[in-house]
Design a protein around this motif. Structure first.
Motif, short mmCIF file in Angstrom:
data_model
loop_
_atom_site.label_atom_id
_atom_site.label_comp_id
_atom_site.label_asym_id
_atom_site.label_seq_id
_atom_site.Cartn_x
_atom_site.Cartn_y
_atom_site.Cartn_z
N LEU A 342 0.83 -1.20 0.00
CA LEU A 342 0.00 0.00 0.00
C LEU A 342 0.87 1.26 0.00
O LEU A 342 0.60 2.20 -0.75
CB LEU A 342 -0.93 0.00 1.21
CG LEU A 342 -1.76 1.27 1.42
CD1 LEU A 342 -2.76 1.46 0.27
CD2 LEU A 342 -2.49 1.23 2.76
N ALA A 343 1.90 1.26 0.83
CA ALA A 343 2.77 2.43 0.88
C ALA A 343 3.50 2.62 -0.44
O ALA A 343 3.58 3.75 -0.97
CB ALA A 343 3.77 2.28 2.03
N LEU A 344 4.04 1.55 -1.00
CA LEU A 344 4.78 1.67 -2.26
C LEU A 344 3.86 2.10 -3.41
O LEU A 344 4.25 2.93 -4.25
CB LEU A 344 5.47 0.34 -2.59
CG LEU A 344 6.49 -0.14 -1.55
CD1 LEU A 344 7.12 -1.46 -1.99
CD2 LEU A 344 7.57 0.90 -1.30
N ASP A 345 2.65 1.56 -3.44
CA ASP A 345 1.67 1.98 -4.46
C ASP A 345 1.36 3.48 -4.30
O ASP A 345 1.24 4.21 -5.29
CB ASP A 345 0.38 1.17 -4.33
CG ASP A 345 0.56 -0.29 -4.70
OD1 ASP A 345 1.56 -0.63 -5.36
OD2 ASP A 345 -0.31 -1.11 -4.32
N SER A 346 1.23 3.92 -3.05
CA SER A 346 0.89 5.32 -2.79
C SER A 346 2.04 6.25 -3.15
O SER A 346 1.82 7.36 -3.65
CB SER A 346 0.50 5.50 -1.32
OG SER A 346 -0.64 4.72 -1.01
N TYR A 347 3.27 5.82 -2.91
CA TYR A 347 4.43 6.62 -3.32
C TYR A 347 4.37 6.88 -4.83
O TYR A 347 4.56 8.01 -5.29
CB TYR A 347 5.72 5.87 -3.00
CG TYR A 347 6.24 6.03 -1.59
CD1 TYR A 347 5.39 6.25 -0.52
CD2 TYR A 347 7.59 5.92 -1.32
CE1 TYR A 347 5.87 6.37 0.77
CE2 TYR A 347 8.09 6.04 -0.04
CZ TYR A 347 7.22 6.26 1.01
OH TYR A 347 7.71 6.39 2.28
N LYS A 348 4.12 5.81 -5.58
CA LYS A 348 4.09 5.96 -7.03
C LYS A 348 2.97 6.87 -7.47
O LYS A 348 3.15 7.70 -8.38
CB LYS A 348 3.96 4.58 -7.68
CG LYS A 348 5.18 3.69 -7.47
CD LYS A 348 4.93 2.26 -7.94
CE LYS A 348 6.11 1.36 -7.60
NZ LYS A 348 5.84 -0.06 -7.95
N LYS A 349 1.81 6.75 -6.82
CA LYS A 349 0.69 7.64 -7.18
C LYS A 349 0.99 9.09 -6.85
O LYS A 349 0.45 10.00 -7.47
CB LYS A 349 -0.59 7.18 -6.46
CG LYS A 349 -1.18 5.90 -7.01
CD LYS A 349 -2.68 5.81 -6.76
CE LYS A 349 -3.30 4.72 -7.62
NZ LYS A 349 -4.76 4.78 -7.64
N ALA A 350 1.85 9.30 -5.85
CA ALA A 350 2.24 10.67 -5.48
C ALA A 350 3.45 11.15 -6.27
O ALA A 350 3.98 12.23 -5.97
CB ALA A 350 2.53 10.72 -3.99
N GLY A 351 3.87 10.38 -7.26
CA GLY A 351 4.96 10.81 -8.12
C GLY A 351 6.35 10.53 -7.58
O GLY A 351 7.34 11.11 -8.06
N LEU A 352 6.46 9.64 -6.59
CA LEU A 352 7.76 9.31 -6.01
C LEU A 352 8.24 7.95 -6.49
O LEU A 352 7.43 7.03 -6.67
CB LEU A 352 7.66 9.28 -4.48
CG LEU A 352 7.46 10.61 -3.76
CD1 LEU A 352 7.22 10.36 -2.27
CD2 LEU A 352 8.66 11.53 -3.96
N THR A 353 9.53 7.83 -6.69
CA THR A 353 10.14 6.54 -6.95
C THR A 353 10.54 5.93 -5.61
O THR A 353 11.39 6.48 -4.91
CB THR A 353 11.39 6.67 -7.84
OG1 THR A 353 11.01 7.26 -9.08
CG2 THR A 353 12.04 5.32 -8.07
N PRO A 354 9.92 4.82 -5.19
CA PRO A 354 10.23 4.26 -3.88
C PRO A 354 11.68 3.79 -3.79
O PRO A 354 12.22 3.21 -4.75
CB PRO A 354 9.27 3.08 -3.74
CG PRO A 354 8.18 3.35 -4.74
CD PRO A 354 8.84 4.07 -5.87
N ARG A 355 12.30 4.06 -2.66
CA ARG A 355 13.63 3.55 -2.35
C ARG A 355 13.52 2.78 -1.04
O ARG A 355 13.51 3.38 0.03
CB ARG A 355 14.65 4.68 -2.21
CG ARG A 355 15.00 5.39 -3.49
CD ARG A 355 16.10 6.42 -3.26
NE ARG A 355 15.69 7.41 -2.28
CZ ARG A 355 15.00 8.51 -2.56
NH1 ARG A 355 14.64 8.77 -3.80
NH2 ARG A 355 14.67 9.37 -1.61
N VAL A 356 13.41 1.47 -1.14
CA VAL A 356 13.29 0.65 0.06
C VAL A 356 14.65 0.53 0.71
O VAL A 356 15.64 0.15 0.07
CB VAL A 356 12.72 -0.74 -0.28
CG1 VAL A 356 12.67 -1.62 0.96
CG2 VAL A 356 11.32 -0.59 -0.88
#
Length: 428
Positions: A342-356
């Motif tokens: 959910l968090a990673l999907d939300s990052y992408k929707k907010a225009g962020l590239t997730p960095r785990v």
């Protein structure tokens, strides 16, 4: 383009940054450890009521708790945590935030008399902040980005959702907590204050896009060694020098498993202090590892070493105490991938590239996860935490605000259309 009210973020951050909310481990039996934290949390509990949040201050745990009621059915409650305390600093000097508008990557003078500068040559991440409104300290104290940036971004998200009732969401619980910097706040949190909350997120350190659901497992160890004092002129066969035994213990620890030789997913055993005389010696250690089996092996290594020395010098000379501090958040989320996805999907929707990231430390989320509410960490923006070079930008706080709103909305959407339950990808 701004997502939320940038003036609100700036004004509230400066207001709360000025409040002295440092925690103090010397007062560990006091809840919370400093009165400034009480003042700020009571203020926050009152402020969020302006955004439709039902709130209160829990005097027993020292958490300010709030709930923004759901505006749609069929969505499980989720939560967010931000801590109000800062690390200790020289409070002879009040925190004085400095605002640098339209920052262009230049070297910033913080405290010229003492040679304190915020210089991109030393802190390269500053070059990525051009055009943003940067807030720094005056070079004499911390700024409090950790975690007042998280606090203010959460306030802005609640305000945004209150002003945009068309955004569907379930019950959203928020907790403004104390004493995180000294490892006490999360231990005292009462899950009953988050009834029915399925999972939560902390809003602690990191750049926009950073996400952590793997932290250290952690143990603190205290070893006391008892010697036998005899006049050195008559010591033959009688004296047992605790300093000598301590030196033998330290020399037997693995030289390659230390913080200065560890990175990424490596663990370590660190000697935090060592004091000795002929009569008595004390060694403090911390044990850290991400992998549970390797973590237990490090604990066993220390215990076995003490046992061997006990066979040589006598077991009554040794008192080893291990205190489990916290467990890896991954232990609590590995079988519940939705909280991560959910968090990673939300990052992408907010225009962020997730960095785990693997978080080489711990957060309140370690304790809260252990209490049954899986709680990985998002980010709060900024950089150079815990020192006079701390900074944050208004735009980074705004991006966290957008992520929080997106998580709330995306959780509601996926509750209706189907959750992203893909197995977790191993990033290490």
């Amino acid at each position: 383009m701004a997502f939320s009210d940038l003036d609100f973020l700036e004004e509230n951050f400066i207001h709360y940054a000025k409040e002295n909310t440092q925690s103090n481990y010397a007062n560990k039996d006091q809840v919370p450890t400093t009165p400034g934290q009480v003042k700020m949390m009571q203020e926050l509990a009152k402020q969020v009521q302006d955004y439709g949040v039902k709130s209160r201050y829990n005097e027993k745990t020292a958490f300010a708790i709030g709930c923004l009621p759901a505006n749609t059915a069929g969505v499980s409650p989720i939560g967010f945590f931000a801590h109000v305390d800062t690390v200790e600093y020289d409070d002879r000097f009040p925190i004085r935030p400095q605002v640098h508008r339209n920052y262009q990557g230049e070297k910033i003078i913080l405290d010229e008399a003492n040679g304190v500068f915020l210089d991109p040559a030393e802190f390269p991440d500053l070059r990525n902040l051009q055009g943003q409104t940067l807030i720094s300290s005056d070079g004499k104290t911390v700024l409090g980005t950790d975690d007042k940036a998280g606090v203010v971004s959460l306030l802005a998200a609640l305000k945004y959702l209150h002003e945009h009732p068309e955004i569907a969401h379930g019950d959203l619980y928020v907790a403004f907590g104390p004493d995180e910097e000294i490892g006490l706040g999360g231990q005292r949190f009462d899950p009953a204050d988050f009834p029915g909350v399925e999972f939560a997120y902390t809003l602690d350190n990191g750049r926009p896009g950073d996400f952590e659901y793997e932290t250290f497992n952690a143990t603190a160890a205290d070893l006391t060694i008892k010697g036998t004092v005899v006049h050195p002129g008559e010591a033959y066969g009688l004296m047992v020098n605790a300093t000598t035994i301590m030196t033998e213990f330290l020399a037997a620890l693995p030289a390659d498993q230390v913080p200065e030789k560890s990175r990424g997913h490596d663990g370590f055993i660190m000697v935090t202090d060592a004091q000795s005389s002929v009569d008595r010696a004390h060694v403090g250690l911390i044990i850290r590892d991400f992998d549970w089996d390797k973590f237990l092996a490090k604990e066993d290594l220390v215990k076995n070493l003490v046992d061997r020395l006990g066979q040589k010098y006598g077991p009554d000379r040794f008192d080893l105490r291990l205190r489990r501090q916290y467990e890896n958040i991954y232990n609590g989320v590995k079988d519940r991938p939705y909280v991560v996805n959910l968090a990673l999907d939300s990052y992408k929707k907010a225009g962020l590239t997730p960095r785990v990231q693997t978080f080489r430390g711990g957060t309140d989320g370690n304790f809260i996860t252990k209490k049954g509410i899986p709680t990985p960490n998002l980010f709060n923006g900024g950089g150079n935490y815990h020192g006079r070079y701390e900074y944050v930008t208004v735009e980074q706080m705004d991006k966290l605000t957008e992520v929080l709103v997106t998580i709330a909305a995306e959780h509601a959407r996926q509750s209706q259309t189907g959750r992203d339950e893909r197995p977790l990808k191993k990033y290490w």
